[in-house]
Design a protein around this motif. Structure first.
Motif, PDB file in Angstrom:
ATOM      1  N   LYS A   1       0.831  -1.203   0.000  1.00 48.42           N
ATOM      2  CA  LYS A   1       0.000   0.000   0.000  1.00 48.42           C
ATOM      3  C   LYS A   1       0.866   1.252   0.000  1.00 48.42           C
ATOM      4  CE  LYS A   1      -3.828   2.197   2.518  1.00 48.42           C
ATOM      5  NZ  LYS A   1      -4.744   2.072   3.684  1.00 48.42           N
ATOM      6  N   LEU A   2       2.009   1.171   0.690  1.00 53.35           N
ATOM      7  CA  LEU A   2       2.902   2.328   0.784  1.00 53.35           C
ATOM      8  C   LEU A   2       3.922   2.374  -0.350  1.00 53.35           C
ATOM      9  CD1 LEU A   2       3.594   2.216   4.629  1.00 53.35           C
ATOM     10  CD2 LEU A   2       2.170   3.879   3.408  1.00 53.35           C
ATOM     11  N   LEU A   3       4.471   1.228  -0.717  1.00 50.42           N
ATOM     12  CA  LEU A   3       5.568   1.186  -1.677  1.00 50.42           C
ATOM     13  C   LEU A   3       5.106   1.034  -3.118  1.00 50.42           C
ATOM     14  CD1 LEU A   3       8.023  -1.147   0.285  1.00 50.42           C
ATOM     15  CD2 LEU A   3       8.063   1.355   0.175  1.00 50.42           C
ATOM     16  N   GLU A   4       4.029   0.295  -3.319  1.00 55.38           N
ATOM     17  CA  GLU A   4       3.514   0.041  -4.666  1.00 55.38           C
ATOM     18  C   GLU A   4       1.996   0.179  -4.636  1.00 55.38           C
ATOM     19  OE1 GLU A   4       5.063  -3.615  -6.435  1.00 55.38           O
ATOM     20  OE2 GLU A   4       6.773  -3.543  -5.062  1.00 55.38           O
ATOM     21  N   PRO A   5       1.504   1.416  -4.527  1.00 50.60           N
ATOM     22  CA  PRO A   5       0.053   1.609  -4.358  1.00 50.60           C
ATOM     23  C   PRO A   5      -0.796   1.072  -5.494  1.00 50.60           C
ATOM     24  CG  PRO A   5       1.192   3.695  -4.760  1.00 50.60           C
ATOM     25  CD  PRO A   5       2.245   2.683  -4.508  1.00 50.60           C
ATOM     26  N   HIS A   6      -0.175   0.800  -6.655  1.00 53.54           N
ATOM     27  CA  HIS A   6      -0.945   0.246  -7.767  1.00 53.54           C
ATOM     28  C   HIS A   6      -1.008  -1.287  -7.724  1.00 53.54           C
ATOM     29  CE1 HIS A   6      -1.286   4.193  -9.527  1.00 53.54           C
ATOM     30  NE2 HIS A   6       0.020   4.342  -9.543  1.00 53.54           N
ATOM     31  N   ALA A   7      -0.309  -1.898  -6.773  1.00 45.87           N
ATOM     32  CA  ALA A   7      -0.392  -3.354  -6.633  1.00 45.87           C
ATOM     33  C   ALA A   7      -1.832  -3.737  -6.308  1.00 45.87           C
ATOM     34  CB  ALA A   7       0.546  -3.836  -5.541  1.00 45.87           C
ATOM     35  N   ARG A   8      -2.275  -4.851  -6.875  1.00 47.40           N
ATOM     36  CA  ARG A   8      -3.669  -5.273  -6.689  1.00 47.40           C
ATOM     37  C   ARG A   8      -3.745  -6.624  -5.994  1.00 47.40           C
ATOM     38  NH1 ARG A   8      -7.144  -6.347 -11.126  1.00 47.40           N
ATOM     39  NH2 ARG A   8      -5.405  -6.597 -12.576  1.00 47.40           N
ATOM     40  N   ARG A   9      -4.607  -6.698  -5.012  1.00 45.42           N
ATOM     41  CA  ARG A   9      -4.903  -7.976  -4.374  1.00 45.42           C
ATOM     42  C   ARG A   9      -5.927  -8.707  -5.245  1.00 45.42           C
ATOM     43  NH1 ARG A   9      -3.191 -10.966   0.195  1.00 45.42           N
ATOM     44  NH2 ARG A   9      -4.910 -12.246   0.966  1.00 45.42           N
ATOM     45  N   ILE A  10      -5.616  -9.941  -5.607  1.00 44.17           N
ATOM     46  CA  ILE A  10      -6.531 -10.741  -6.423  1.00 44.17           C
ATOM     47  C   ILE A  10      -6.698 -12.087  -5.744  1.00 44.17           C
ATOM     48  CG2 ILE A  10      -6.906 -11.797  -8.676  1.00 44.17           C
ATOM     49  CD1 ILE A  10      -5.196  -9.625  -9.916  1.00 44.17           C
ATOM     50  N   GLU A  11      -7.944 -12.503  -5.567  1.00 41.76           N
ATOM     51  CA  GLU A  11      -8.238 -13.761  -4.883  1.00 41.76           C
ATOM     52  C   GLU A  11      -9.277 -14.541  -5.668  1.00 41.76           C
ATOM     53  OE1 GLU A  11      -9.153 -13.399  -0.721  1.00 41.76           O
ATOM     54  OE2 GLU A  11      -8.109 -11.486  -0.562  1.00 41.76           O
ATOM     55  N   GLY A  12      -9.271 -15.848  -5.466  1.00 43.11           N
ATOM     56  CA  GLY A  12     -10.273 -16.730  -6.049  1.00 43.11           C
ATOM     57  C   GLY A  12     -10.519 -17.888  -5.108  1.00 43.11           C
ATOM     58  N   PRO A  13     -11.305 -18.855  -5.530  1.00 43.27           N
ATOM     59  CA  PRO A  13     -11.628 -19.986  -4.638  1.00 43.27           C
ATOM     60  C   PRO A  13     -10.405 -20.759  -4.155  1.00 43.27           C
ATOM     61  CG  PRO A  13     -13.058 -19.969  -6.580  1.00 43.27           C
ATOM     62  CD  PRO A  13     -12.001 -18.946  -6.827  1.00 43.27           C
ATOM     63  N   GLY A  14      -9.330 -20.818  -4.980  1.00 45.42           N
ATOM     64  CA  GLY A  14      -8.180 -21.626  -4.600  1.00 45.42           C
ATOM     65  C   GLY A  14      -6.871 -20.878  -4.555  1.00 45.42           C
TER      66      GLY A  14
ATOM     67  N   GLN B   1      -7.695 -20.786 -12.822  1.00 47.39           N
ATOM     68  CA  GLN B   1      -8.415 -19.753 -12.071  1.00 47.39           C
ATOM     69  C   GLN B   1      -7.613 -18.460 -12.025  1.00 47.39           C
ATOM     70  OE1 GLN B   1      -9.493 -20.906  -8.077  1.00 47.39           O
ATOM     71  NE2 GLN B   1     -10.126 -22.951  -8.698  1.00 47.39           N
ATOM     72  N   VAL B   2      -6.311 -18.584 -11.796  1.00 47.56           N
ATOM     73  CA  VAL B   2      -5.451 -17.406 -11.711  1.00 47.56           C
ATOM     74  C   VAL B   2      -5.436 -16.654 -13.039  1.00 47.56           C
ATOM     75  CG1 VAL B   2      -3.053 -16.645 -11.470  1.00 47.56           C
ATOM     76  CG2 VAL B   2      -4.001 -18.315  -9.862  1.00 47.56           C
ATOM     77  N   ILE B   3      -5.252 -17.365 -14.149  1.00 52.56           N
ATOM     78  CA  ILE B   3      -5.203 -16.714 -15.463  1.00 52.56           C
ATOM     79  C   ILE B   3      -6.535 -16.025 -15.763  1.00 52.56           C
ATOM     80  CG2 ILE B   3      -4.888 -17.079 -17.935  1.00 52.56           C
ATOM     81  CD1 ILE B   3      -3.100 -19.479 -17.213  1.00 52.56           C
TER      82      ILE B   3
ATOM     83  N   THR C   1       3.019 -11.200 -18.169  1.00 53.55           N
ATOM     84  CA  THR C   1       2.788 -11.460 -16.745  1.00 53.55           C
ATOM     85  C   THR C   1       3.386 -12.805 -16.377  1.00 53.55           C
ATOM     86  OG1 THR C   1       0.719 -10.195 -16.791  1.00 53.55           O
ATOM     87  CG2 THR C   1       1.029 -11.724 -14.953  1.00 53.55           C
ATOM     88  N   VAL C   2       4.077 -12.841 -15.251  1.00 55.62           N
ATOM     89  CA  VAL C   2       4.653 -14.075 -14.734  1.00 55.62           C
ATOM     90  C   VAL C   2       4.006 -14.381 -13.388  1.00 55.62           C
ATOM     91  CG1 VAL C   2       6.747 -15.269 -14.009  1.00 55.62           C
ATOM     92  CG2 VAL C   2       6.846 -13.633 -15.888  1.00 55.62           C
ATOM     93  N   VAL C   3       3.623 -15.633 -13.198  1.00 54.00           N
ATOM     94  CA  VAL C   3       3.064 -16.099 -11.926  1.00 54.00           C
ATOM     95  C   VAL C   3       4.161 -16.866 -11.188  1.00 54.00           C
ATOM     96  CG1 VAL C   3       1.276 -17.471 -10.813  1.00 54.00           C
ATOM     97  CG2 VAL C   3       0.775 -16.260 -12.958  1.00 54.00           C
ATOM     98  N   VAL C   4       4.435 -16.457  -9.958  1.00 55.76           N
ATOM     99  CA  VAL C   4       5.438 -17.125  -9.127  1.00 55.76           C
ATOM    100  C   VAL C   4       4.704 -18.083  -8.193  1.00 55.76           C
ATOM    101  CG1 VAL C   4       7.279 -16.833  -7.431  1.00 55.76           C
ATOM    102  CG2 VAL C   4       7.012 -15.169  -9.295  1.00 55.76           C
TER     103      VAL C   4
ATOM    104  N   MET D   1       1.683 -15.618  -5.561  1.00 58.48           N
ATOM    105  CA  MET D   1       0.449 -16.233  -5.086  1.00 58.48           C
ATOM    106  C   MET D   1       0.663 -17.265  -3.987  1.00 58.48           C
ATOM    107  SD  MET D   1      -0.418 -19.015  -8.091  1.00 58.48           S
ATOM    108  CE  MET D   1      -1.556 -19.932  -7.035  1.00 58.48           C
ATOM    109  N   ASP D   2      -0.390 -17.488  -3.236  1.00 61.64           N
ATOM    110  CA  ASP D   2      -0.567 -18.688  -2.416  1.00 61.64           C
ATOM    111  C   ASP D   2      -1.663 -19.510  -3.062  1.00 61.64           C
ATOM    112  OD1 ASP D   2       1.256 -17.848  -0.455  1.00 61.64           O
ATOM    113  OD2 ASP D   2      -0.294 -16.840   0.711  1.00 61.64           O
ATOM    114  N   GLY D   3      -1.446 -20.827  -3.142  1.00 59.94           N
ATOM    115  CA  GLY D   3      -2.470 -21.733  -3.625  1.00 59.94           C
ATOM    116  C   GLY D   3      -2.947 -22.624  -2.502  1.00 59.94           C
TER     117      GLY D   3
END
Length: 336
Positions: A109-122, A191-193, A136-139, A167-169
């Motif tokens: 929120k302070l360092l990268e205010p454009h970062a977005r939280r994205i969540e789904g069922p898993g 789901q992530v994509i 885009t790369v998913v780690v 991400m956390d899965g």
């Protein structure tokens, strides 16, 4: 040597390169772990260290300093969960993961205010980097790792102008207390994509995340390039060290569930189905009984490349100059 027979010094030393890869200061890590009398103090001591950084964040004179302390706190909270399973209680494990997640949210929120939280069922995670990134790369983390851990990989990808979804899965990080690991990880990747709203992604998976990435690359056509670091080709329950079995039992929800999960971690039939470019990175010192390293995966995959670093340990934290820049360059080139 089993964890039960390990001294604090031995356990801390065995995890030193992983700790520095997670972004912990080497001197602070040595000081904090050096003050422990036994491994039962691991979780609480590392959480106290994390909270000291929260206090520094609250007292910081600038938003940048506060954000940096929140980010370091997140890493210490995560590393508190990585103590021996016999000594880190489920309450500490779950609590530390939640606090790591919250601290990282405050940092971004302070360092990268454009970062977005994205969540789904898993899954749950943070999308970082430029909104107009070319790719885009998913780690993808491993068995007991999380989106707060792979600081060096994420930073290297961001420096190359890529958008990064850390991400956390299922059974990972902030989701570990409410879900269990699954071998059909391509369903999570799909789901992530979908949630990211992109046509294709690159994947980087570390440790067990390497299996998740390879399995996803074989079954999800929107994976355009994939890299594995210290990922298993297959697992064998009967040979796995007891500490690894303990983590699997916990993350899978029981011993039989853990056994069933391990039986599914086998890329023998899937490797030939990975048609996208695949980079497999292994360390020669990464010798875990019951874990087959990735040379066979690279050989069987139609577009597989193999990088073997003889002196590299698990996650190759002791050999970053030998693979980190080259691997992140490789995936950037494949995607852009």
């Amino acid at each position: 040597m089993s964890v039960a027979m390990m001294s604090v010094a031995d356990f801390a030393a065995a995890n030193f390169s992983r700790a520095t890869g997670a972004g912990l200061d080497a001197h602070e890590y040595q000081r904090v772990t050096g003050e422990l009398a036994d491994l039962n103090q691991w979780g609480e001591a590392l959480m106290r260290t994390a909270r000291a950084h929260l206090t520094r964040a609250e007292q910081a004179a600038t938003a940048i300093s506060a954000g940096e302390h929140y980010q370091v706190a997140a890493r210490w909270f995560h590393f508190a969960t990585l103590g021996p399973q016999a000594t880190v209680t489920a309450e500490v494990d779950a609590g530390a993961a939640v606090e790591a997640d919250a601290a990282m949210g405050l940092a971004l929120k302070l360092l990268e205010p454009h970062a977005r939280r994205i969540e789904g069922p898993g899954f749950a995670g943070w999308l970082r980097g430029p909104a107009d990134a070319a790719a885009t790369v998913v780690v993808v983390p491993g068995l007991d790792s999380s989106k707060e851990e792979f600081h060096d990989v994420i930073t290297a990808l961001l420096l190359r102008g890529l958008a990064v979804f850390a991400m956390d899965g299922p059974g990972q990080g902030v989701l570990a207390a409410s879900s269990t690991v699954r071998s059909d990880y391509h369903r999570v990747t799909a789901q992530v994509i979908d949630a990211l709203g992109v046509e294709r992604v690159g994947l980087i998976g570390l440790s067990l995340g390497g299996y998740y990435v390879a399995e996803s690359a074989a079954r999800e056509p929107r994976v355009a390039a994939a890299a594995t670091v210290s990922g298993p080709f297959r697992l064998d329950w009967d040979v796995l060290p007891p500490p690894v079995r303990q983590i699997l039992i916990q993350r899978a929800g029981g011993q039989e569930a853990g056994r069933n999960f391990v039986r599914q971690v086998d890329l023998s039939a899937l490797a030939a189905q990975i048609t996208c470019p695949l980079l497999v990175v292994d360390g020669g010192l990464d010798v875990i009984p019951g874990v087959t390293n990735g040379e066979t995966l690279a050989r069987l995959a139609p577009r597989g490349e193999y990088v073997f670093i003889a002196h590299g340990d698990h996650l190759l934290g002791n050999a970053r100059p030998d693979w980190l820049a080259a691997t992140t360059d490789w995936i950037s080139e494949q995607l852009t």
